[in-house]
Design an enzyme around this catalytic site. Structure first.
Site, PDB file in Angstrom:
ATOM      1  N   CYS A  75       1.295   7.664  12.814  1.00 37.51           N
ATOM      2  CA  CYS A  75       0.294   6.981  13.627  1.00 37.51           C
ATOM      3  C   CYS A  75       0.252   7.550  15.057  1.00 37.51           C
ATOM      4  O   CYS A  75      -0.199   8.671  15.239  1.00 37.51           O
ATOM      5  CB  CYS A  75       0.557   5.482  13.566  1.00 37.51           C
ATOM      6  SG  CYS A  75      -0.943   4.534  13.759  1.00 37.51           S
ATOM      7  N   HIS A 168       2.022   3.187   8.377  1.00 38.59           N
ATOM      8  CA  HIS A 168       3.396   2.890   8.803  1.00 38.59           C
ATOM      9  C   HIS A 168       4.321   2.706   7.607  1.00 38.59           C
ATOM     10  O   HIS A 168       4.588   1.559   7.217  1.00 38.59           O
ATOM     11  CB  HIS A 168       3.409   1.601   9.634  1.00 38.59           C
ATOM     12  CG  HIS A 168       2.810   1.745  10.984  1.00 38.59           C
ATOM     13  ND1 HIS A 168       3.567   1.864  12.127  1.00 38.59           N
ATOM     14  CD2 HIS A 168       1.520   1.817  11.375  1.00 38.59           C
ATOM     15  CE1 HIS A 168       2.773   1.989  13.170  1.00 38.59           C
ATOM     16  NE2 HIS A 168       1.517   1.955  12.741  1.00 38.59           N
ATOM     17  N   GLU A 170       7.381   2.821   7.473  1.00 34.34           N
ATOM     18  CA  GLU A 170       8.610   2.105   7.873  1.00 34.34           C
ATOM     19  C   GLU A 170       8.440   0.591   7.784  1.00 34.34           C
ATOM     20  O   GLU A 170       9.419  -0.153   7.860  1.00 34.34           O
ATOM     21  CB  GLU A 170       9.032   2.533   9.285  1.00 34.34           C
ATOM     22  CG  GLU A 170       8.228   1.951  10.437  1.00 34.34           C
ATOM     23  CD  GLU A 170       6.848   2.589  10.609  1.00 34.34           C
ATOM     24  OE1 GLU A 170       6.465   3.446   9.800  1.00 34.34           O
ATOM     25  OE2 GLU A 170       6.144   2.197  11.563  1.00 34.34           O
TER      26      GLU A 170
HETATM   27  N1  GLN Z   1      -3.968   3.132  18.363  1.00 34.80           N
HETATM   28  C1  GLN Z   1      -2.743   3.804  18.703  1.00 34.80           C
HETATM   29  C2  GLN Z   1      -2.989   5.040  19.546  1.00 34.80           C
HETATM   30  O1  GLN Z   1      -4.074   5.476  19.655  1.00 34.80           O
HETATM   31  C3  GLN Z   1      -1.956   4.191  17.471  1.00 34.80           C
HETATM   32  C4  GLN Z   1      -1.619   2.957  16.678  1.00 34.80           C
HETATM   33  C5  GLN Z   1      -0.305   3.004  15.974  1.00 34.80           C
HETATM   34  O2  GLN Z   1       0.544   3.865  16.228  1.00 34.80           O
HETATM   35  N2  GLN Z   1      -0.087   2.031  15.130  1.00 34.80           N
HETATM   36  O3  GLN Z   1      -2.090   5.566  20.102  1.00 34.80           O
END
Ligand code: GLN
Length: 189
Positions: A75, A168, A170
């Site tokens: 992410c 995610h 995890e």
């Molecule tokens: N929206 C976050 C970003 O742009 C990422 C979201 C996440 O890591 N769950 O950094």
């Protein structure tokens, strides 16, 4: 195994690694990286993470480590590794040839749990994927092998040295993605 522990859900990654019998070292300074075989950059907020990397004078050492060793970006971590970031554009380490759009699922449905088909992992043909204000990978570049997609967009991509997830793993009980990364670390060290 190093887990970048400046911001975001690094503790959940550490628990997943420990459940697989691996040691998880929380990294906050360059010295913490010494002697480690791989790195997980967790989800969180990529802009905040970048600021904290700056405050901790970690950018150069983190980039040098990530050029040599396997890195798993989830992410926000995926955003930090990408060669191109949009919505809005921001600095990234550019180690993985891909374009990624931040917060790309929009506001109404910005978090969700789905089950998606996955390849390259043993066991069940599907896996749970938890998306939280997730980015979308708009282009998978050289060397990227898509292991899972959601709504036609790649969400788990194996780049050899790098592993990228926009969800995610995890936060699910399924440890197969972490296991895949640990295997990479063993193979490439
Ligand atoms: N929206 C976050 C970003 O742009 C990422 C979201 C996440 O890591 N769950 O950094």
């Amino acid at each position: 195994m190093a887990v970048l522990a400046l911001q975001g859900d690094f503790e959940a990654h550490a628990r997943a690694l420990e459940r697989l019998g691996a040691e998880a070292v929380e990294v906050r300074t360059a010295a913490d990286l010494d002697g480690l075989g791989g790195l997980i950059i967790p989800g969180g907020e990529s802009t905040t993470m970048l600021k904290l990397i700056g405050y901790n004078h970690l950018a150069d050492d983190l980039a040098a480590f990530a050029r040599r060793k396997p890195v798993f970006g989830t992410c926000a971590g995926a955003i930090l590794l990408a060669s191109e970031v949009s919505n809005p554009p921001q600095f990234s380490f550019g180690l993985v040839d891909m374009s990624i759009e931040r917060n790309a699922y929009g506001r109404q449905l910005d978090s969700r749990v789905v089950h998606i088909p996955v390849r390259g992992l043993s066991g069940e043909p599907e896996m749970e994927a938890v998306f939280i204000r997730a980015p979308i990978i708009r282009r998978v570049g050289e060397g990227g092998k898509v292991l899972a997609s959601y709504q036609g967009d790649p969400v788990l991509v194996d780049y050899g040295q790098y592993l990228i997830a926009t969800f995610h793993p995890e936060l699910s009980g399924d440890l197969r993605v972490h296991d895949l990364f640990l295997e990479k670390v063993r193979r490439l060290n």
